[in-house]
Scaffold this motif. Structure first.
Motif, PDB file in Angstrom:
ATOM      1  N   ALA A 101      -5.388 -26.636 -22.590  1.00  0.00           N
ATOM      2  CA  ALA A 101      -6.662 -26.722 -23.299  1.00  0.00           C
ATOM      3  C   ALA A 101      -7.464 -25.432 -23.235  1.00  0.00           C
ATOM      4  N   VAL A 102      -6.977 -24.421 -22.518  1.00  0.00           N
ATOM      5  CA  VAL A 102      -7.714 -23.153 -22.424  1.00  0.00           C
ATOM      6  C   VAL A 102      -7.761 -22.490 -23.804  1.00  0.00           C
ATOM      7  N   ASP A 103      -8.954 -22.133 -24.237  1.00  0.00           N
ATOM      8  CA  ASP A 103      -9.141 -21.455 -25.529  1.00  0.00           C
ATOM      9  C   ASP A 103      -8.861 -19.963 -25.319  1.00  0.00           C
ATOM     10  N   ILE A 104      -7.650 -19.543 -25.639  1.00  0.00           N
ATOM     11  CA  ILE A 104      -7.250 -18.157 -25.395  1.00  0.00           C
ATOM     12  C   ILE A 104      -8.069 -17.183 -26.242  1.00  0.00           C
ATOM     13  N   ALA A 105      -8.355 -17.538 -27.477  1.00  0.00           N
ATOM     14  CA  ALA A 105      -9.131 -16.651 -28.351  1.00  0.00           C
ATOM     15  C   ALA A 105     -10.525 -16.410 -27.784  1.00  0.00           C
ATOM     16  N   ALA A 106     -11.176 -17.476 -27.328  1.00  0.00           N
ATOM     17  CA  ALA A 106     -12.514 -17.324 -26.749  1.00  0.00           C
ATOM     18  C   ALA A 106     -12.452 -16.542 -25.446  1.00  0.00           C
ATOM     19  N   ALA A 107     -11.405 -16.783 -24.650  1.00  0.00           N
ATOM     20  CA  ALA A 107     -11.253 -16.049 -23.398  1.00  0.00           C
ATOM     21  C   ALA A 107     -11.046 -14.560 -23.661  1.00  0.00           C
ATOM     22  N   ARG A 108     -10.258 -14.238 -24.675  1.00  0.00           N
ATOM     23  CA  ARG A 108     -10.017 -12.818 -25.016  1.00  0.00           C
ATOM     24  C   ARG A 108     -11.318 -12.136 -25.451  1.00  0.00           C
ATOM     25  N   THR A 109     -12.107 -12.825 -26.260  1.00  0.00           N
ATOM     26  CA  THR A 109     -13.384 -12.260 -26.699  1.00  0.00           C
ATOM     27  C   THR A 109     -14.302 -11.998 -25.514  1.00  0.00           C
ATOM     28  N   ALA A 110     -14.347 -12.934 -24.579  1.00  0.00           N
ATOM     29  CA  ALA A 110     -15.213 -12.777 -23.403  1.00  0.00           C
ATOM     30  C   ALA A 110     -14.779 -11.603 -22.537  1.00  0.00           C
ATOM     31  N   ILE A 111     -13.473 -11.430 -22.364  1.00  0.00           N
ATOM     32  CA  ILE A 111     -12.972 -10.367 -21.492  1.00  0.00           C
ATOM     33  C   ILE A 111     -13.129  -9.005 -22.159  1.00  0.00           C
ATOM     34  N   GLN A 112     -12.885  -8.911 -23.456  1.00  0.00           N
ATOM     35  CA  GLN A 112     -12.974  -7.623 -24.137  1.00  0.00           C
ATOM     36  C   GLN A 112     -14.417  -7.119 -24.236  1.00  0.00           C
ATOM     37  N   GLN A 113     -15.386  -7.958 -23.957  1.00  0.00           N
ATOM     38  CA  GLN A 113     -16.773  -7.513 -23.921  1.00  0.00           C
ATOM     39  C   GLN A 113     -17.095  -6.776 -22.630  1.00  0.00           C
ATOM     40  N   LEU A 114     -16.235  -6.888 -21.629  1.00  0.00           N
ATOM     41  CA  LEU A 114     -16.453  -6.163 -20.382  1.00  0.00           C
ATOM     42  C   LEU A 114     -16.231  -4.673 -20.632  1.00  0.00           C
ATOM     43  N   PRO A 115     -17.140  -3.809 -20.189  1.00  0.00           N
ATOM     44  CA  PRO A 115     -17.059  -2.384 -20.536  1.00  0.00           C
ATOM     45  C   PRO A 115     -15.751  -1.708 -20.143  1.00  0.00           C
ATOM     46  N   TRP A 116     -15.150  -2.115 -19.039  1.00  0.00           N
ATOM     47  CA  TRP A 116     -13.964  -1.414 -18.552  1.00  0.00           C
ATOM     48  C   TRP A 116     -12.670  -1.916 -19.169  1.00  0.00           C
ATOM     49  N   VAL A 117     -12.705  -2.927 -20.007  1.00  0.00           N
ATOM     50  CA  VAL A 117     -11.488  -3.534 -20.533  1.00  0.00           C
ATOM     51  C   VAL A 117     -11.189  -2.995 -21.925  1.00  0.00           C
ATOM     52  N   ALA A 118     -10.021  -2.330 -22.062  1.00  0.00           N
ATOM     53  CA  ALA A 118      -9.592  -1.836 -23.374  1.00  0.00           C
ATOM     54  C   ALA A 118      -8.781  -2.890 -24.115  1.00  0.00           C
ATOM     55  N   ALA A 119      -7.948  -3.642 -23.396  1.00  0.00           N
ATOM     56  CA  ALA A 119      -7.123  -4.691 -24.011  1.00  0.00           C
ATOM     57  C   ALA A 119      -6.785  -5.734 -22.946  1.00  0.00           C
ATOM     58  N   VAL A 120      -6.449  -6.940 -23.398  1.00  0.00           N
ATOM     59  CA  VAL A 120      -6.149  -8.025 -22.477  1.00  0.00           C
ATOM     60  C   VAL A 120      -5.104  -8.947 -23.086  1.00  0.00           C
ATOM     61  N   SER A 121      -4.237  -9.506 -22.244  1.00  0.00           N
ATOM     62  CA  SER A 121      -3.272 -10.516 -22.683  1.00  0.00           C
ATOM     63  C   SER A 121      -3.247 -11.639 -21.655  1.00  0.00           C
ATOM     64  N   PHE A 122      -2.833 -12.826 -22.088  1.00  0.00           N
ATOM     65  CA  PHE A 122      -2.849 -14.011 -21.233  1.00  0.00           C
ATOM     66  C   PHE A 122      -1.468 -14.648 -21.177  1.00  0.00           C
ATOM     67  N   ASP A 123      -1.222 -15.325 -20.063  1.00  0.00           N
ATOM     68  CA  ASP A 123       0.025 -16.063 -19.890  1.00  0.00           C
ATOM     69  C   ASP A 123      -0.270 -17.320 -19.097  1.00  0.00           C
ATOM     70  N   ARG A 124       0.114 -18.476 -19.667  1.00  0.00           N
ATOM     71  CA  ARG A 124      -0.051 -19.733 -18.957  1.00  0.00           C
ATOM     72  C   ARG A 124       1.123 -19.908 -17.980  1.00  0.00           C
ATOM     73  N   ALA A 125       0.881 -19.670 -16.721  1.00  0.00           N
ATOM     74  CA  ALA A 125       1.923 -19.776 -15.695  1.00  0.00           C
ATOM     75  C   ALA A 125       1.817 -21.155 -15.055  1.00  0.00           C
ATOM     76  N   TYR A 126       2.579 -22.098 -15.588  1.00  0.00           N
ATOM     77  CA  TYR A 126       2.500 -23.476 -15.108  1.00  0.00           C
ATOM     78  C   TYR A 126       2.996 -23.566 -13.673  1.00  0.00           C
ATOM     79  N   PRO A 127       2.433 -24.459 -12.852  1.00  0.00           N
ATOM     80  CA  PRO A 127       1.557 -25.557 -13.305  1.00  0.00           C
ATOM     81  C   PRO A 127       0.054 -25.265 -13.245  1.00  0.00           C
ATOM     82  N   HIS A 128      -0.403 -24.227 -12.492  1.00  0.00           N
ATOM     83  CA  HIS A 128      -1.845 -24.140 -12.271  1.00  0.00           C
ATOM     84  C   HIS A 128      -2.418 -22.724 -12.336  1.00  0.00           C
ATOM     85  N   THR A 129      -1.680 -21.742 -12.882  1.00  0.00           N
ATOM     86  CA  THR A 129      -2.148 -20.349 -12.856  1.00  0.00           C
ATOM     87  C   THR A 129      -2.341 -19.801 -14.268  1.00  0.00           C
ATOM     88  N   LEU A 130      -3.497 -19.199 -14.493  1.00  0.00           N
ATOM     89  CA  LEU A 130      -3.752 -18.460 -15.728  1.00  0.00           C
ATOM     90  C   LEU A 130      -3.624 -16.979 -15.386  1.00  0.00           C
TER      91      LEU A 130
END
Length: 279
Positions: A101-130
């Motif tokens: 249920a994690v909204d990856i698009a919203a999470a990417r937008t939130a992280i890319q607003q951080l000044p030090w972040v140029a790019a970000v990618s996500f991986d759902r590492a089951y069972p409990h790690t983002l």
């Protein structure tokens, strides 16, 4: 006496009626219906298929809406410790949320607003790690505005405030007070052109430090710590021009006041009255 019936030797042959023959086509009775029936799934098979589909959909809904795959850990990779903590705080609301249920698009937008972040990618590492992989901004210059100093990345983004004497190895770019400088915001216009001009110098081991950058209508000039004026000309082939300048600078006389590499194949340097011309 002539034979009227025409049966004589010179008469026409009698006509014969054409016989029609009907050839029966073999039929297999109910065999065709049985063969066709084998191609159609039975009601039991359909019921089983629908049951499996319903089970899969139900399992997905349960996994999505419950804590079965809830986020317990946010693993940040590729970022310095301070930036990693910022990323974890920005994604704090995802803890306990199902990975599905994690909204990856919203999470990417939130992280890319951080000044030090140029790019970000996500991986759902089951069972409990983002898992979050960060590409950090690369600082290349310090923008000076009055008493304030700001670290600027190769992308032209202000990433942080710094002390006046911080990061002395980076070029200094002087910015007028009417320009808004704030971490997370990009620089534009002449300030961006200046950043692009000195970007290749960061980490290159250039012989002298750049204390200021002047951007004209058709030329860029760097002022070095020694006081020498490095003329780059138009903002093209900057990496080549800077590489040529790095090779020529050690050969100049101490009295030299400028080095012109606007035509990198023919660098020219020296003082006002005497000049040095490369081979």
């Amino acid at each position: 006496m002539a034979n009227r019936s025409g049966r004589g030797g010179g008469g026409a042959r009698p006509r014969t009626r054409a016989e029609s023959v009907v050839v029966p086509f073999p039929r297999s009775g109910t065999g065709d219906r049985l063969a066709l029936g084998r191609l159609v799934p039975s009601g039991r098979s359909l019921a089983l298929a629908f049951a499996l589909l319903a089970g899969a959909v139900g399992s997905y809904i349960v996994a999505r809406e419950t804590a079965l795959f809830g986020v317990r850990q946010i693993a940040v990779e590729g970022a310095p410790p301070g930036v990693a903590r910022q990323v974890e705080r920005a994604l704090g609301e995802t803890r306990g949320t199902s990975l599905l249920a994690v909204d990856i698009a919203a999470a990417r937008t939130a992280i890319q607003q951080l000044p030090w972040v140029a790019a970000v990618s996500f991986d759902r590492a089951y069972p409990h790690t983002l898992r979050v992989t960060i590409t950090p901004e690369r600082p290349v210059a310090v923008a000076r505005q009055g008493k304030n100093s700001f670290l600027v990345s190769a992308n032209g983004r202000v990433v942080a405030r710094v002390d006046k004497g911080a990061r002395l190895e980076l070029a200094r770019i002087w910015v007028t007070r009417n320009v808004r400088l704030e971490p997370g915001l990009p620089v534009t216009g002449d300030s961006l052109a200046a950043v692009k001009a000195v970007s290749p110098l960061a980490g290159s081991g250039f012989p002298q430090r750049v204390t200021s950058v002047t951007v004209g209508e058709e030329a860029i000039t760097l002022r070095l710590r020694s006081g020498l004026e490095l003329r780059l000309g138009e903002p093209i082939d900057l990496e080549l021009k800077l590489a040529v300048a790095a090779a020529v600078l050690p050969k100049l006389q101490p009295s030299a006041t400028y080095l012109d590499v606007s035509v990198p194949e023919r660098p020219v340097g020296g003082a006002a009255l005497s000049t040095w011309t490369g081979p």
